[in-house]
Design a protein around this motif. Structure first.
Motif, PDB file in Angstrom:
ATOM      1  N   UNK A 162       0.802  -1.248   0.023  1.00  0.00           N
ATOM      2  CA  UNK A 162      -0.019  -0.022  -0.106  1.00  0.00           C
ATOM      3  C   UNK A 162       0.789   1.133   0.148  1.00  0.00           C
ATOM      4  N   UNK A 163       1.992   1.194   0.687  1.00  0.00           N
ATOM      5  CA  UNK A 163       2.674   2.448   0.940  1.00  0.00           C
ATOM      6  C   UNK A 163       3.464   2.491  -0.453  1.00  0.00           C
ATOM      7  N   UNK A 164       3.936   1.633  -1.292  1.00  0.00           N
ATOM      8  CA  UNK A 164       4.433   1.766  -2.526  1.00  0.00           C
ATOM      9  C   UNK A 164       3.536   2.030  -3.706  1.00  0.00           C
ATOM     10  N   UNK A 165       2.271   1.689  -3.586  1.00  0.00           N
ATOM     11  CA  UNK A 165       1.322   2.321  -4.507  1.00  0.00           C
ATOM     12  C   UNK A 165       0.905   3.631  -4.470  1.00  0.00           C
ATOM     13  N   UNK A 166       1.372   4.473  -3.513  1.00  0.00           N
ATOM     14  CA  UNK A 166       0.825   5.930  -3.317  1.00  0.00           C
ATOM     15  C   UNK A 166       0.241   6.012  -2.575  1.00  0.00           C
ATOM     16  N   UNK A 167      -0.535   7.599  -2.824  1.00  0.00           N
ATOM     17  CA  UNK A 167      -1.400   7.802  -1.698  1.00  0.00           C
ATOM     18  C   UNK A 167      -2.786   7.294  -1.969  1.00  0.00           C
ATOM     19  N   UNK A 168      -3.065   6.691  -2.819  1.00  0.00           N
ATOM     20  CA  UNK A 168      -4.373   5.744  -3.297  1.00  0.00           C
ATOM     21  C   UNK A 168      -4.191   4.422  -2.884  1.00  0.00           C
ATOM     22  N   UNK A 169      -4.127   3.889  -1.671  1.00  0.00           N
ATOM     23  CA  UNK A 169      -3.778   2.271  -1.736  1.00  0.00           C
ATOM     24  C   UNK A 169      -4.954   1.498  -2.347  1.00  0.00           C
ATOM     25  N   UNK A 170      -4.629   0.415  -2.787  1.00  0.00           N
ATOM     26  CA  UNK A 170      -5.749  -0.496  -3.614  1.00  0.00           C
ATOM     27  C   UNK A 170      -6.699  -0.968  -2.460  1.00  0.00           C
ATOM     28  N   UNK A 171      -8.006  -0.933  -2.882  1.00  0.00           N
ATOM     29  CA  UNK A 171      -9.130  -1.629  -2.240  1.00  0.00           C
ATOM     30  C   UNK A 171      -8.961  -2.969  -2.003  1.00  0.00           C
ATOM     31  N   UNK A 172      -8.739  -3.651  -0.770  1.00  0.00           N
ATOM     32  CA  UNK A 172      -8.533  -4.884  -0.856  1.00  0.00           C
ATOM     33  C   UNK A 172      -9.564  -5.548  -0.301  1.00  0.00           C
ATOM     34  N   UNK A 173      -9.712  -7.004  -0.858  1.00  0.00           N
ATOM     35  CA  UNK A 173     -10.469  -7.828  -0.342  1.00  0.00           C
ATOM     36  C   UNK A 173      -9.798  -9.326  -0.193  1.00  0.00           C
ATOM     37  N   UNK A 174     -10.097  -9.775   1.001  1.00  0.00           N
ATOM     38  CA  UNK A 174      -9.406 -10.901   1.335  1.00  0.00           C
ATOM     39  C   UNK A 174     -10.380 -12.122   1.570  1.00  0.00           C
ATOM     40  N   UNK A 175     -10.308 -13.329   0.859  1.00  0.00           N
ATOM     41  CA  UNK A 175     -11.257 -14.412   1.134  1.00  0.00           C
ATOM     42  C   UNK A 175     -10.316 -15.521   1.417  1.00  0.00           C
ATOM     43  N   UNK A 176     -10.818 -15.939   2.671  1.00  0.00           N
ATOM     44  CA  UNK A 176     -10.171 -17.214   3.322  1.00  0.00           C
ATOM     45  C   UNK A 176     -11.211 -18.356   3.061  1.00  0.00           C
ATOM     46  N   UNK A 177     -10.654 -19.567   2.634  1.00  0.00           N
ATOM     47  CA  UNK A 177     -11.261 -20.961   2.568  1.00  0.00           C
ATOM     48  C   UNK A 177     -10.234 -21.902   3.264  1.00  0.00           C
ATOM     49  N   UNK A 178     -11.016 -22.834   3.802  1.00  0.00           N
ATOM     50  CA  UNK A 178     -10.394 -23.802   4.557  1.00  0.00           C
ATOM     51  C   UNK A 178     -10.262 -25.122   3.742  1.00  0.00           C
ATOM     52  N   UNK A 179      -8.861 -25.507   3.836  1.00  0.00           N
ATOM     53  CA  UNK A 179      -8.934 -26.861   2.960  1.00  0.00           C
ATOM     54  C   UNK A 179      -9.100 -27.994   3.651  1.00  0.00           C
ATOM     55  N   UNK A 180      -9.519 -28.909   2.875  1.00  0.00           N
ATOM     56  CA  UNK A 180      -9.627 -30.304   3.601  1.00  0.00           C
ATOM     57  C   UNK A 180      -8.703 -30.605   4.139  1.00  0.00           C
ATOM     58  N   UNK A 181      -8.914 -31.679   5.354  1.00  0.00           N
ATOM     59  CA  UNK A 181      -7.715 -32.480   5.962  1.00  0.00           C
ATOM     60  C   UNK A 181      -7.163 -33.176   5.078  1.00  0.00           C
ATOM     61  N   UNK A 182      -5.939 -33.154   5.023  1.00  0.00           N
ATOM     62  CA  UNK A 182      -4.951 -34.001   3.954  1.00  0.00           C
ATOM     63  C   UNK A 182      -4.782 -33.319   2.629  1.00  0.00           C
ATOM     64  N   UNK A 183      -5.120 -32.271   2.435  1.00  0.00           N
ATOM     65  CA  UNK A 183      -4.996 -31.698   1.084  1.00  0.00           C
ATOM     66  C   UNK A 183      -3.388 -31.181   1.140  1.00  0.00           C
ATOM     67  N   UNK A 184      -2.821 -31.386  -0.209  1.00  0.00           N
ATOM     68  CA  UNK A 184      -1.401 -31.165  -0.180  1.00  0.00           C
ATOM     69  C   UNK A 184      -1.172 -29.708  -0.139  1.00  0.00           C
ATOM     70  N   UNK A 185       0.039 -29.349   0.144  1.00  0.00           N
ATOM     71  CA  UNK A 185       0.372 -27.938   0.213  1.00  0.00           C
ATOM     72  C   UNK A 185       0.985 -27.663  -1.260  1.00  0.00           C
ATOM     73  N   UNK A 186       0.543 -26.438  -1.877  1.00  0.00           N
ATOM     74  CA  UNK A 186       0.929 -26.175  -3.001  1.00  0.00           C
ATOM     75  C   UNK A 186       0.843 -24.744  -3.131  1.00  0.00           C
ATOM     76  N   UNK A 187       1.920 -23.885  -4.085  1.00  0.00           N
ATOM     77  CA  UNK A 187       1.816 -22.425  -3.944  1.00  0.00           C
ATOM     78  C   UNK A 187       1.890 -22.151  -5.372  1.00  0.00           C
TER      79      UNK A 187
END
Length: 175
Positions: free
Chosen positions: A150-175
């Motif tokens: 937000x500091x990098x993008x200047x005086x008008x920071x982006x509007x941020x939306x965060x969506x969290x979902x929960x992985x099923x137990x035993x899901x693989x870790x991928x990035x």
């Protein structure tokens, strides 16, 4: 922009509903069937050109409203607050994804930059492992990952939306 868009959608739906309700009430009060037939006869006398023009205008307005719903991509080069400096939008997305994916419990992180009018929108989708505290993840993202962006993008920071979902137990870790 999402809230303004939702307000415009609700307003258009309310106006359309009021118009239909008024038409139904008028038809019920003044004889229903006769009013409808006289209205159709009036349109027939006006000519088919007016009917085609009204249909075309309605179609154009509907397509315009539909196109307004689609998110637009952010510009490829984002201007920074420092004069003459810019940054590729992919670098911003990659930095946010990397910062989020290093958090313990985050299985997958995705980010997207969109243009919302004259400002930017940043959408984050984080998939967290089952048993991870979502409050801790949100707190870390909002206090550690997002402030430098937000500091990098200047005086008008982006509007941020965060969506969290929960992985099923035993899901693989991928990035």
């Amino acid at each position: 922009m999402a809230s303004r868009l939702a307000l415009a959608n609700r307003s258009m739906l309310a106006l359309s509903g009021c118009a239909l309700l008024a038409a139904a009430a008028g038809a019920a009060r003044w004889g229903g069937h006769d009013v409808l037939h006289s209205g159709i006869r009036h349109v027939e006398r006006a000519g088919h050109g007016y009917v085609a023009l009204a249909g075309l205008l309605g179609t154009v307005a509907g397509l315009w409203l539909l196109a307004a719903q689609l998110p637009r991509r952010a510009p490829r080069r984002l201007r920074l607050a420092a004069p003459g400096c810019s940054l590729d939008r992919r670098a911003v997305r990659r930095a946010v994804r990397t910062g989020c994916s290093t958090l313990p419990g985050v299985v997958r992180a995705r980010s997207r930059l969109t243009r919302e009018g004259r400002s930017l929108g940043l959408s984050l989708t984080l998939r967290i492992a089952c048993g991870t505290d979502p409050g801790a993840v949100l707190a870390h993202v909002s206090t550690v990952v997002l402030p430098p962006v937000e500091a990098l993008l200047g005086p008008r920071p982006p509007r941020t939306r965060i969506r969290l979902t929960v992985a099923r137990p035993g899901a693989r870790r991928t990035t």
